[in-house]
Scaffold this motif. Structure first.
Motif, PDB file in Angstrom:
ATOM      1  N   VAL A 161       9.915 -10.119 -10.393  1.00 26.87           N
ATOM      2  CA  VAL A 161       8.879 -10.553  -9.451  1.00 26.87           C
ATOM      3  C   VAL A 161       8.813  -9.622  -8.244  1.00 26.87           C
ATOM      4  CG1 VAL A 161       8.128 -12.408  -7.914  1.00 26.87           C
ATOM      5  CG2 VAL A 161       9.060 -12.950 -10.170  1.00 26.87           C
ATOM      6  N   ARG A 162       9.981  -9.236  -7.702  1.00 25.37           N
ATOM      7  CA  ARG A 162       9.980  -8.373  -6.516  1.00 25.37           C
ATOM      8  C   ARG A 162       9.319  -7.028  -6.801  1.00 25.37           C
ATOM      9  NH1 ARG A 162      15.616  -7.675  -3.522  1.00 25.37           N
ATOM     10  NH2 ARG A 162      15.265  -9.924  -3.402  1.00 25.37           N
ATOM     11  N   ARG A 163       9.661  -6.426  -7.935  1.00 30.47           N
ATOM     12  CA  ARG A 163       9.063  -5.126  -8.283  1.00 30.47           C
ATOM     13  C   ARG A 163       7.575  -5.283  -8.551  1.00 30.47           C
ATOM     14  NH1 ARG A 163      11.972  -0.995 -12.299  1.00 30.47           N
ATOM     15  NH2 ARG A 163      13.220  -0.867 -10.402  1.00 30.47           N
ATOM     16  N   TYR A 164       7.208  -6.344  -9.237  1.00 28.96           N
ATOM     17  CA  TYR A 164       5.791  -6.593  -9.507  1.00 28.96           C
ATOM     18  C   TYR A 164       5.015  -6.704  -8.197  1.00 28.96           C
ATOM     19  CZ  TYR A 164       1.593  -8.941 -11.229  1.00 28.96           C
ATOM     20  OH  TYR A 164       0.297  -9.278 -11.504  1.00 28.96           O
ATOM     21  N   TRP A 165       5.618  -7.368  -7.213  1.00 28.14           N
ATOM     22  CA  TRP A 165       4.956  -7.565  -5.923  1.00 28.14           C
ATOM     23  C   TRP A 165       4.692  -6.235  -5.238  1.00 28.14           C
ATOM     24  CZ3 TRP A 165       3.786 -12.080  -2.863  1.00 28.14           C
ATOM     25  CH2 TRP A 165       3.376 -11.776  -1.565  1.00 28.14           C
ATOM     26  N   TRP A 166       5.755  -5.431  -5.010  1.00 28.52           N
ATOM     27  CA  TRP A 166       5.562  -4.237  -4.171  1.00 28.52           C
ATOM     28  C   TRP A 166       4.743  -3.159  -4.867  1.00 28.52           C
ATOM     29  CZ3 TRP A 166       7.033   0.641  -5.408  1.00 28.52           C
ATOM     30  CH2 TRP A 166       8.111   0.840  -6.274  1.00 28.52           C
ATOM     31  N   VAL A 167       4.886  -3.041  -6.209  1.00 31.63           N
ATOM     32  CA  VAL A 167       4.066  -2.058  -6.925  1.00 31.63           C
ATOM     33  C   VAL A 167       2.592  -2.462  -6.877  1.00 31.63           C
ATOM     34  CG1 VAL A 167       3.563  -1.028  -9.180  1.00 31.63           C
ATOM     35  CG2 VAL A 167       5.932  -1.291  -8.433  1.00 31.63           C
ATOM     36  N   SER A 168       2.315  -3.745  -7.084  1.00 39.24           N
ATOM     37  CA  SER A 168       0.932  -4.226  -7.037  1.00 39.24           C
ATOM     38  C   SER A 168       0.338  -4.041  -5.648  1.00 39.24           C
ATOM     39  CB  SER A 168       0.879  -5.708  -7.425  1.00 39.24           C
ATOM     40  OG  SER A 168       1.245  -5.893  -8.778  1.00 39.24           O
ATOM     41  N   GLN A 169       1.092  -4.387  -4.626  1.00 39.51           N
ATOM     42  CA  GLN A 169       0.571  -4.276  -3.265  1.00 39.51           C
ATOM     43  C   GLN A 169       0.266  -2.822  -2.913  1.00 39.51           C
ATOM     44  OE1 GLN A 169       3.012  -6.115  -0.209  1.00 39.51           O
ATOM     45  NE2 GLN A 169       1.187  -6.511   0.989  1.00 39.51           N
ATOM     46  N   LEU A 170       1.156  -1.938  -3.280  1.00 36.70           N
ATOM     47  CA  LEU A 170       0.945  -0.517  -2.986  1.00 36.70           C
ATOM     48  C   LEU A 170      -0.270   0.032  -3.741  1.00 36.70           C
ATOM     49  CD1 LEU A 170       2.032   2.036  -1.591  1.00 36.70           C
ATOM     50  CD2 LEU A 170       3.438   2.438  -3.625  1.00 36.70           C
ATOM     51  N   ALA A 171      -0.380  -0.319  -5.016  1.00 33.68           N
ATOM     52  CA  ALA A 171      -1.452   0.234  -5.849  1.00 33.68           C
ATOM     53  C   ALA A 171      -2.822  -0.333  -5.481  1.00 33.68           C
ATOM     54  CB  ALA A 171      -1.164  -0.041  -7.322  1.00 33.68           C
ATOM     55  N   MET A 172      -2.864  -1.546  -4.951  1.00 35.21           N
ATOM     56  CA  MET A 172      -4.153  -2.154  -4.608  1.00 35.21           C
ATOM     57  C   MET A 172      -4.656  -1.753  -3.219  1.00 35.21           C
ATOM     58  SD  MET A 172      -4.043  -5.977  -6.308  1.00 35.21           S
ATOM     59  CE  MET A 172      -2.576  -6.553  -5.454  1.00 35.21           C
ATOM     60  N   LEU A 173      -3.816  -1.099  -2.425  1.00 36.24           N
ATOM     61  CA  LEU A 173      -4.207  -0.737  -1.064  1.00 36.24           C
ATOM     62  C   LEU A 173      -5.433   0.183  -0.991  1.00 36.24           C
ATOM     63  CD1 LEU A 173      -0.986  -0.244   1.089  1.00 36.24           C
ATOM     64  CD2 LEU A 173      -2.906  -1.775   1.529  1.00 36.24           C
ATOM     65  N   PRO A 174      -5.522   1.235  -1.815  1.00 35.76           N
ATOM     66  CA  PRO A 174      -6.693   2.120  -1.696  1.00 35.76           C
ATOM     67  C   PRO A 174      -8.026   1.393  -1.858  1.00 35.76           C
ATOM     68  CG  PRO A 174      -4.995   3.188  -3.004  1.00 35.76           C
ATOM     69  CD  PRO A 174      -4.547   1.770  -2.785  1.00 35.76           C
ATOM     70  N   ALA A 175      -8.144   0.573  -2.912  1.00 34.10           N
ATOM     71  CA  ALA A 175      -9.394  -0.158  -3.125  1.00 34.10           C
ATOM     72  C   ALA A 175      -9.626  -1.176  -2.008  1.00 34.10           C
ATOM     73  CB  ALA A 175      -9.366  -0.862  -4.480  1.00 34.10           C
ATOM     74  N   THR A 176      -8.549  -1.796  -1.534  1.00 38.15           N
ATOM     75  CA  THR A 176      -8.666  -2.749  -0.424  1.00 38.15           C
ATOM     76  C   THR A 176      -9.284  -2.088   0.803  1.00 38.15           C
ATOM     77  OG1 THR A 176      -6.790  -4.100  -1.167  1.00 38.15           O
ATOM     78  CG2 THR A 176      -7.358  -4.208   1.166  1.00 38.15           C
ATOM     79  N   LEU A 177      -8.792  -0.916   1.150  1.00 36.72           N
ATOM     80  CA  LEU A 177      -9.305  -0.206   2.325  1.00 36.72           C
ATOM     81  C   LEU A 177     -10.762   0.222   2.142  1.00 36.72           C
ATOM     82  CD1 LEU A 177      -6.169   1.945   3.235  1.00 36.72           C
ATOM     83  CD2 LEU A 177      -7.129   0.039   4.536  1.00 36.72           C
ATOM     84  N   VAL A 178     -11.113   0.633   0.921  1.00 38.57           N
ATOM     85  CA  VAL A 178     -12.491   1.036   0.642  1.00 38.57           C
ATOM     86  C   VAL A 178     -13.445  -0.146   0.843  1.00 38.57           C
ATOM     87  CG1 VAL A 178     -14.086   1.719  -1.202  1.00 38.57           C
ATOM     88  CG2 VAL A 178     -11.939   2.954  -0.892  1.00 38.57           C
ATOM     89  N   PHE A 179     -13.091  -1.315   0.307  1.00 37.69           N
ATOM     90  CA  PHE A 179     -13.963  -2.481   0.410  1.00 37.69           C
ATOM     91  C   PHE A 179     -14.000  -3.034   1.838  1.00 37.69           C
ATOM     92  CE2 PHE A 179     -14.091  -2.395  -4.126  1.00 37.69           C
ATOM     93  CZ  PHE A 179     -15.229  -3.110  -4.476  1.00 37.69           C
ATOM     94  N   LEU A 180     -12.861  -3.014   2.524  1.00 34.14           N
ATOM     95  CA  LEU A 180     -12.852  -3.473   3.913  1.00 34.14           C
ATOM     96  C   LEU A 180     -13.728  -2.586   4.787  1.00 34.14           C
ATOM     97  CD1 LEU A 180      -9.078  -4.368   4.429  1.00 34.14           C
ATOM     98  CD2 LEU A 180     -10.995  -5.965   4.499  1.00 34.14           C
TER      99      LEU A 180
END
Length: 227
Positions: A161-180
């Motif tokens: 769960v911990r690895r799933y969390w931080w990898v997902s959060q890091l990988a989703m940041l670029p698209a998050t910033l684009v949409f924001l």
């Protein structure tokens, strides 16, 4: 059914009920958030902490239940909050929702997911065995599988769960910033296609492939260097 599964099932049913109550059909549309943007901005100015908490809760609910509208919510976050506030809210809410969806798949929906996505599961298992967390990072960035499918399939893998969390959060940041950032100019956005252009999708794909390519290069050329 053990206690853990029962608790997850109860939580899932409760979340679905809340979604029907607080997010009626048509709420999470581009037209709807444009129509109510000024009223929502006034609400955020009057009650900033409560508004942020409500936005966070709704985002987690949408992500955890794989409801359509996460991209619209991210645009709304860009319109209502500062870039850094929006980034914190969306990044943690989307990752929490994705993690809850993964856990629901692991503990409650496993048999159904296995039957529905048997072919895709073979691909994911092979990728995880070969590249581990790098493969999850690539899936998050590349338009190979939909967001909710990645959550469901990863629940059937052995990733922690911990690895799933931080990898997902890091990988989703670029698209998050684009949409924001696009949400800050919400009035000029007529379609999600205005944001996710082909060059941008191509750039995300290259970014997702980078860790896989790096691993391949190291495995290929490190033995030659040692010689």
């Amino acid at each position: 059914m053990n206690t853990q599964k029962i608790l997850f099932l109860c939580a899932l049913m409760g979340a679905i009920a809340l979604a029907f109550i607080f997010i009626p059909p048509g709420t999470l549309s581009l037209a709807s958030i444009k129509t109510h943007r000024l009223a929502l901005l006034a609400l955020v100015e009057q009650h900033p902490l409560q508004s942020a908490a409500l936005y966070f809760a709704v985002y987690v609910l949408v992500s955890a239940l794989s409801l359509p509208g996460a991209a619209i919510l991210t645009l709304l976050g860009g319109a209502l909050f500062s870039l850094w506030q929006g980034m914190l809210l969306v990044s943690f809410a989307s990752t929490l929702g994705a993690t809850l969806a993964m856990l629901a798949s692991r503990y409650v929906l496993r048999d159904g997911v296995q039957r529905r996505f048997a072919k895709q599961m073979n691909t994911v298992n092979a990728g995880m065995a070969r590249d581990g967390a790098r493969y999850l990072f690539a899936l998050r960035l590349m338009p190979l599988f939909p967001f909710f499918v990645v959550n469901l399939l990863m629940g059937l893998t052995g990733i922690g769960v911990r690895r799933y969390w931080w990898v997902s959060q890091l990988a989703m940041l670029p698209a998050t910033l684009v949409f924001l950032n696009a949400g800050r100019e919400l009035a000029n956005v007529t379609s999600l296609h205005d944001i996710l252009s082909l060059p941008l999708l191509f750039a995300f794909t290259l970014l997702g492939l980078l860790p896989l390519a790096t691993r391949w290069l190291f495995s290929r050329y490190t033995p030659l260097i040692k010689k």
